[in-house]
Motif scaffolding. Structure first.
Motif, PDB file in Angstrom:
ATOM      1  N   ALA A 190       0.824  -1.209   0.000  1.00 28.12           N
ATOM      2  CA  ALA A 190       0.000   0.000   0.000  1.00 28.12           C
ATOM      3  C   ALA A 190       0.858   1.258   0.000  1.00 28.12           C
ATOM      4  O   ALA A 190       0.477   2.280  -0.578  1.00 28.12           O
ATOM      5  CB  ALA A 190      -0.928   0.003   1.218  1.00 28.12           C
ATOM      6  N   GLY A 191       2.033   1.195   0.631  1.00 26.89           N
ATOM      7  CA  GLY A 191       2.854   2.380   0.801  1.00 26.89           C
ATOM      8  C   GLY A 191       3.465   2.916  -0.477  1.00 26.89           C
ATOM      9  O   GLY A 191       3.730   4.118  -0.581  1.00 26.89           O
ATOM     10  N   LYS A 192       3.697   2.044  -1.467  1.00 28.10           N
ATOM     11  CA  LYS A 192       4.298   2.537  -2.707  1.00 28.10           C
ATOM     12  C   LYS A 192       3.582   2.031  -3.951  1.00 28.10           C
ATOM     13  O   LYS A 192       3.056   2.826  -4.731  1.00 28.10           O
ATOM     14  CB  LYS A 192       5.785   2.183  -2.776  1.00 28.10           C
ATOM     15  N   LEU A 193       3.543   0.721  -4.161  1.00 25.55           N
ATOM     16  CA  LEU A 193       2.940   0.187  -5.378  1.00 25.55           C
ATOM     17  C   LEU A 193       1.499   0.659  -5.529  1.00 25.55           C
ATOM     18  O   LEU A 193       1.097   1.181  -6.578  1.00 25.55           O
ATOM     19  CB  LEU A 193       3.004  -1.338  -5.378  1.00 25.55           C
ATOM     20  N   MET A 194       0.706   0.483  -4.486  1.00 32.42           N
ATOM     21  CA  MET A 194      -0.700   0.877  -4.554  1.00 32.42           C
ATOM     22  C   MET A 194      -0.855   2.394  -4.562  1.00 32.42           C
ATOM     23  O   MET A 194      -1.615   2.954  -5.364  1.00 32.42           O
ATOM     24  CB  MET A 194      -1.476   0.278  -3.370  1.00 32.42           C
ATOM     25  N   ALA A 214       9.434  -3.230  -9.117  1.00 36.68           N
ATOM     26  CA  ALA A 214       9.226  -4.011 -10.345  1.00 36.68           C
ATOM     27  C   ALA A 214       7.785  -3.870 -10.825  1.00 36.68           C
ATOM     28  O   ALA A 214       7.524  -3.754 -12.035  1.00 36.68           O
ATOM     29  CB  ALA A 214       9.562  -5.479 -10.102  1.00 36.68           C
ATOM     30  N   GLY A 215       6.849  -3.862  -9.880  1.00 38.42           N
ATOM     31  CA  GLY A 215       5.445  -3.681 -10.251  1.00 38.42           C
ATOM     32  C   GLY A 215       5.205  -2.331 -10.906  1.00 38.42           C
ATOM     33  O   GLY A 215       4.508  -2.233 -11.925  1.00 38.42           O
ATOM     34  N   LEU A 216       5.804  -1.284 -10.350  1.00 35.88           N
ATOM     35  CA  LEU A 216       5.639   0.042 -10.938  1.00 35.88           C
ATOM     36  C   LEU A 216       6.319   0.150 -12.294  1.00 35.88           C
ATOM     37  O   LEU A 216       5.795   0.786 -13.215  1.00 35.88           O
ATOM     38  CB  LEU A 216       6.185   1.114  -9.991  1.00 35.88           C
ATOM     39  N   ASN A 235       5.754   8.395 -17.102  1.00 34.39           N
ATOM     40  CA  ASN A 235       7.118   7.876 -17.113  1.00 34.39           C
ATOM     41  C   ASN A 235       7.625   7.647 -15.695  1.00 34.39           C
ATOM     42  O   ASN A 235       6.979   8.045 -14.718  1.00 34.39           O
ATOM     43  CB  ASN A 235       8.061   8.862 -17.824  1.00 34.39           C
ATOM     44  N   ALA A 236       8.798   7.039 -15.597  1.00 35.16           N
ATOM     45  CA  ALA A 236       9.429   6.821 -14.296  1.00 35.16           C
ATOM     46  C   ALA A 236      10.937   6.938 -14.427  1.00 35.16           C
ATOM     47  O   ALA A 236      11.514   6.678 -15.485  1.00 35.16           O
ATOM     48  CB  ALA A 236       9.061   5.451 -13.729  1.00 35.16           C
TER      49      ALA A 236
END
Length: 435
Positions: free
Chosen positions: A305-309, A356-358, A376-377
């Motif tokens: 929840a803290g980053k990917l979500m 990796a998910g992001l 982008n990232a």
């Protein structure tokens, strides 16, 4: 129409937003969000000069005058209200009002603050519109007032509602001789062009604003090494309005309150940013360090929840322009992932999943993104300044200025669906030990 230009009776809050609790006429609990900022809005009402028809008038507005107005970089946007000819407005009591002032349209001219409005007027003194392109003989002005900008909305959760901007400008002054300006800007064509460009491979057009207009960049997480350097580099370029967002925003800081892990806080951006923004940069997101055996189900859900979500949901809400409307068509979103996505380390399963998910999410949703919004990232190696503070090896680290430059390239470029490395991770392979 006249009600729209009346002086607001309530005293303005000093650049803040607050939830007002009470009860409605049925005795039921009620609340709304009252928000104010430093924005100034011009309210200009006009009819069409005879013998022009409305169709001929609008052709001039869209083909010439809108372009001339938006050439001025101090004008944020315009909002158009065409008065209904066949529908009669009624008050909440059901009563109708006999309008003493009638007109074809009411136009809102939005400025960042009083200083921006003053600069707008000065700009046209040195950049004079040719007489044949002005409203003379076309617009029959009825009134022109400057007003403070305040919103009353259903808003979001109380936790998300904190201070926003410096003191609101006090500008309810009537203009006796309106300057030769009128009408709102048509952004639909620009938005369509941006979307069309995005459909041609992994490229998209810049934010759908007139050439030369100042663009606004919101940097989320500007207190970190990379975020702070991005702010510095963007401001050094000039021609950009750079705002900072933080969970701990305060009146004194002038920052925008935002907690990306709270969807309600994200929705409140429309209240905090009534003038809209062109670019969002995200340099935050929390991952949990530790080997697999240190997690239970709750701790693992918190890690995701803290980053990917949090970051992916923020992108969805901003890019679609449905739940949150502040990001303009043709704008950009640039987020931070990390090279832990492909660095094998026993202590990094939480970091690896989030990044990796992001990475995969960015590459997929950046293909033909909605509204021409580029997504982008940047995937940095360990930042040198962070390593120095923590006493970690400097081998393979990337200096914050070098990493920040990668973000700036993506923000101001045309790429979409890209994950760009900053540096190369060469330590912490296999375990968190470097020997």
């Amino acid at each position: 129409g006249a009600a729209l230009v009346g002086r607001m009776a309530a005293k303005r809050g000093e650049g803040r937003q607050a939830r007002v609790e009470g009860r409605d006429f049925r005795g039921r609990p009620s609340s709304y969000v009252r928000a104010s900022g430093e924005a100034v809005v011009g309210l200009l009402a006009y009819d069409v000069c005879k013998p022009l028809t409305e169709e001929q008038y609008d052709r001039w507005l869209f083909d010439e005058h809108y372009h001339d107005l938006m050439a001025n970089p101090h004008l944020e946007k315009l909002v158009l209200h065409t008065v209904s000819r066949d529908k009669k407005a009624k008050l909440s009591s059901g009563a109708t009002i006999e309008n003493k002032v009638g007109f074809y349209r009411l136009c809102e001219l939005h400025f960042r603050n009083q200083a921006a409005y003053d600069s707008y007027i000065e700009w046209f003194k040195t950049n004079v519109i040719p007489q044949e392109r002005t409203p003379a003989g076309k617009s029959a002005f009825q009134f022109y007032h400057l007003s403070e900008f305040e919103t009353i909305s259903r808003g979001s959760s109380p936790a998300a509602l904190t201070a926003l901007h410096p003191s609101a400008a006090s500008a309810c002054a009537s203009a006796a001789a309106p300057a030769p300006v009128a009408s709102p800007v048509a952004t639909a064509a620009a938005a369509a062009a941006a979307a069309a460009a995005a459909s041609k491979g992994h490229q998209s057009s810049p934010s759908a604003r007139a050439a030369g207009a100042e663009q606004t960049v919101l940097v989320v997480g500007s207190t970190g090494n990379i975020g702070g350097e991005i702010v510095r580099q963007l401001r050094a370029r000039g021609g950009l309005r750079v705002l900072e967002a933080s969970r701990r925003a305060s009146v004194a800081s002038g920052q925008v309150p935002l907690d990306i892990a709270d969807a309600a806080s994200v929705r409140a951006l429309d209240v905090a940013l009534p003038g809209g923004i062109d670019h969002v940069v995200v340099c935050c997101g929390a991952s949990t360090f530790g080997a697999l055996e240190t997690f239970d189900s709750g701790k693992w859900e918190g890690n995701c929840a803290g980053k990917l979500m949090a970051v992916s949901r923020l992108i969805v809400m901003l890019a679609n322009g449905q739940e949150v409307k502040c990001l303009r068509p043709g704008g950009s979103i640039t987020v931070t992932t990390g090279q832990s996505a492909r660095t094998v380390n026993r202590m990094w399963p939480g970091l690896a999943l989030n990044n990796a998910g992001l990475d995969s999410f960015i590459r997929c949703c950046g293909v033909n993104p909605p509204r021409g919004v580029r997504i982008n990232a940047v995937s940095p190696a360990l930042v040198r300044e962070t390593a120095e503070k923590a006493g970690l090896p400097l081998e393979g680290t990337v200096p914050a200025p070098e990493a920040a430059a990668k973000y700036v390239e993506l923000i101001l470029g045309n790429a979409t669906g890209q994950v760009v490395d900053a540096g190369a991770q060469t330590v912490f392979e296999k375990s968190h030990q470097t020997s």
